[in-house]
Design a protein around this motif. Structure first.
Motif, mmCIF file in Angstrom:
data_model
loop_
_atom_site.group_PDB
_atom_site.id
_atom_site.type_symbol
_atom_site.label_atom_id
_atom_site.label_comp_id
_atom_site.label_asym_id
_atom_site.label_seq_id
_atom_site.Cartn_x
_atom_site.Cartn_y
_atom_site.Cartn_z
ATOM 1 N N LEU A 1 78.870 84.912 13.224
ATOM 2 C CA LEU A 1 77.643 84.409 12.598
ATOM 3 C C LEU A 1 77.012 85.468 11.699
ATOM 4 C CD1 LEU A 1 76.055 82.545 15.651
ATOM 5 C CD2 LEU A 1 77.187 81.520 13.676
ATOM 6 N N ALA A 2 77.033 86.719 12.158
ATOM 7 C CA ALA A 2 76.441 87.799 11.367
ATOM 8 C C ALA A 2 77.193 87.983 10.049
ATOM 9 C CB ALA A 2 76.443 89.096 12.169
ATOM 10 N N ARG A 3 78.513 87.860 10.105
ATOM 11 C CA ARG A 3 79.314 88.007 8.895
ATOM 12 C C ARG A 3 79.012 86.909 7.882
ATOM 13 N NH1 ARG A 3 85.258 89.612 11.474
ATOM 14 N NH2 ARG A 3 84.801 91.843 11.765
ATOM 15 N N ARG A 4 78.528 85.767 8.380
ATOM 16 C CA ARG A 4 78.174 84.664 7.486
ATOM 17 C C ARG A 4 76.760 84.824 6.936
ATOM 18 N NH1 ARG A 4 82.358 82.345 10.311
ATOM 19 N NH2 ARG A 4 83.203 80.365 9.533
ATOM 20 N N GLY A 5 76.038 85.816 7.394
ATOM 21 C CA GLY A 5 74.697 86.058 6.879
ATOM 22 C C GLY A 5 73.569 85.458 7.682
ATOM 23 N N TYR A 6 73.874 84.813 8.803
ATOM 24 C CA TYR A 6 72.817 84.232 9.632
ATOM 25 C C TYR A 6 72.003 85.326 10.329
ATOM 26 C CZ TYR A 6 75.238 79.703 9.269
ATOM 27 O OH TYR A 6 75.816 78.551 8.812
ATOM 28 N N ARG A 7 70.754 85.031 10.583
ATOM 29 C CA ARG A 7 69.984 85.859 11.516
ATOM 30 C C ARG A 7 70.317 85.361 12.917
ATOM 31 N NH1 ARG A 7 64.351 84.895 10.998
ATOM 32 N NH2 ARG A 7 64.873 82.931 9.998
ATOM 33 N N LEU B 1 77.109 94.967 15.028
ATOM 34 C CA LEU B 1 77.884 93.862 14.475
ATOM 35 C C LEU B 1 77.225 93.247 13.238
ATOM 36 C CD1 LEU B 1 78.951 92.018 17.771
ATOM 37 C CD2 LEU B 1 80.196 93.778 16.485
ATOM 38 N N GLY B 2 75.989 93.625 12.987
ATOM 39 C CA GLY B 2 75.284 93.074 11.829
ATOM 40 C C GLY B 2 74.489 94.144 11.099
ATOM 41 N N ASN B 3 73.720 93.737 10.108
ATOM 42 C CA ASN B 3 72.858 94.669 9.380
ATOM 43 C C ASN B 3 71.613 94.981 10.200
ATOM 44 O OD1 ASN B 3 74.583 94.711 7.102
ATOM 45 N ND2 ASN B 3 73.681 92.784 6.349
ATOM 46 N N VAL B 4 70.852 95.939 9.738
ATOM 47 C CA VAL B 4 69.633 96.326 10.441
ATOM 48 C C VAL B 4 68.685 95.138 10.547
ATOM 49 C CG1 VAL B 4 67.612 97.831 10.397
ATOM 50 C CG2 VAL B 4 69.839 98.713 9.668
ATOM 51 N N GLY B 5 68.281 94.813 11.756
ATOM 52 C CA GLY B 5 67.339 93.719 11.992
ATOM 53 C C GLY B 5 67.949 92.334 12.000
#
Length: 324
Positions: free
Chosen positions: A28-34, A51-55
């Motif tokens: 999900l993070a790779r798809r840009g979801y929060r 696994l995702g960006n900050v925040g």
């Protein structure tokens, strides 16, 4: 003109810190979801942050047995994913509370919030089954579809991957024990499915690419008996062990004794589950309710097991064993 940036959609994932959860969160993070990770112990979900960006990934405390915490975790979400399930009962974590009433609580919260819902059950879910695990999984499915008719439900077979509790457990056992047990003779059939493929299927349902109101059965490309699973595991780790058939009556006795431990290796309910094959049904194949029907080419145990079971070889990564 000033460009208006659209806020990425928010997905709440119950059970996101578990084995399947970390792969779902990453997809999900790779798809840009929060991603809001709802967990009973959010302080143990720190491994998800990279696994995702900050925040982008936010752990939050929630317990399916505490309804207000479920509502709070779902508030403002665009989609909800419920991965919560247990293999044995412990304390107040009962099958009925988690897999039946808990599933209903998540579904009702999602419905109230106007969010989509993806629910992960298990192959073998059967309202008339002997195992309590199978019964409560089926009741949970019924509660979900009753509350959110367009929900997507997935029934995966036994999942494998770097942190799995099946191949890792027996491979670790093989390091010390000269024998491995084959419960019921090892004839029970599985259709092992790679955890990353299941996570991809879940992410596609969040994307809106999967038809709702449907139960999908997810299995890998090969049907294997319990014995074949053990043989492939031993071949992968380069060890020879005696595979000893354990009759059902003895397995039930062992399950009754081991089931009293805080973290049991085996329970009577699990022995009951093993009496039934865990494979995709002919009906699901005919009605295209499978992994392949979702456009996902399932990866095999032969391709994936060597990537993480190497640590159980006699010399680990320095083993002379050459994989085909």
């Amino acid at each position: 003109m000033t460009e208006i940036l659209q806020t990425p959609k928010l997905v709440t994932v119950f059970g996101g810190s578990g084995f399947l959860g970390r792969h779902v969160v990453q997809a999900l993070a790779r798809r840009g979801y929060r991603v809001r990770v709802a967990s009973r112990r959010p302080h143990l979900a720190g491994h998800l942050q990279p696994l995702g960006n900050v925040g982008q990934i936010q752990p939050i405390q929630a317990n399916l047995r505490v309804r207000w915490s479920v509502d709070r975790a779902v508030q403002g979400a665009d989609h909800v994913v419920n991965l919560v399930g247990i293999l044995y009962e412990s304390g107040r974590q009962k099958f009925s509370a988690v897999q039946d009433l808990g599933a209903r609580a998540v579904a009702e919260a999602a419905h109230s919030a106007g969010a989509g819902l993806t629910h992960v059950s298990a192959l073998g879910a059967d309202i008339d089954g002997e195992a309590v695990y199978a019964k409560t999984k089926a009741r949970g499915e019924a509660a979900v579809l009753e509350t959110v008719p367009d929900a997507v439900i997935y029934r995966p077979s036994i999942m494998f991957g770097p942190e799995d509790g099946f191949f890792n457990r027996f491979a670790n056992m093989a390091r010390f024990s000269p024998v491995l047990p084959l419960i019921g003779g090892g004839a029970t059939k599985f259709q092992p499915v790679y955890v990353g493929d299941v996570a991809e299927a879940i992410a596609r349902s969040v994307d809106g690419q999967v038809k709702g109101g449907t139960i999908y059965e997810l299995g890998g490309p090969r049907i294997m008996s319990f014995r074949q699973c053990m043989e492939q595991m031993l071949e992968t780790i380069g060890r020879k062990r005696l595979l000893v058939p354990v009759p059902w009556w003895l397995a039930r006795l062992q399950g009754a004794i081991l089931g009293m431990l805080p973290k049991p290796l085996l329970t009577r309910d699990q022995v009951t589950l093993l009496k039934t094959d865990n494979i995709v049904s002919a009906e699901a194949e005919a009605e295209r309710r499978t992994l392949a029907a979702l456009g996902i080419q399932g990866r095999s145990t032969a391709a994936i097991l060597p990537t993480y079971l190497w640590r159980y070889r006699p010399a680990g990564q320095f083993s002379q064993k050459t994989e085909a």
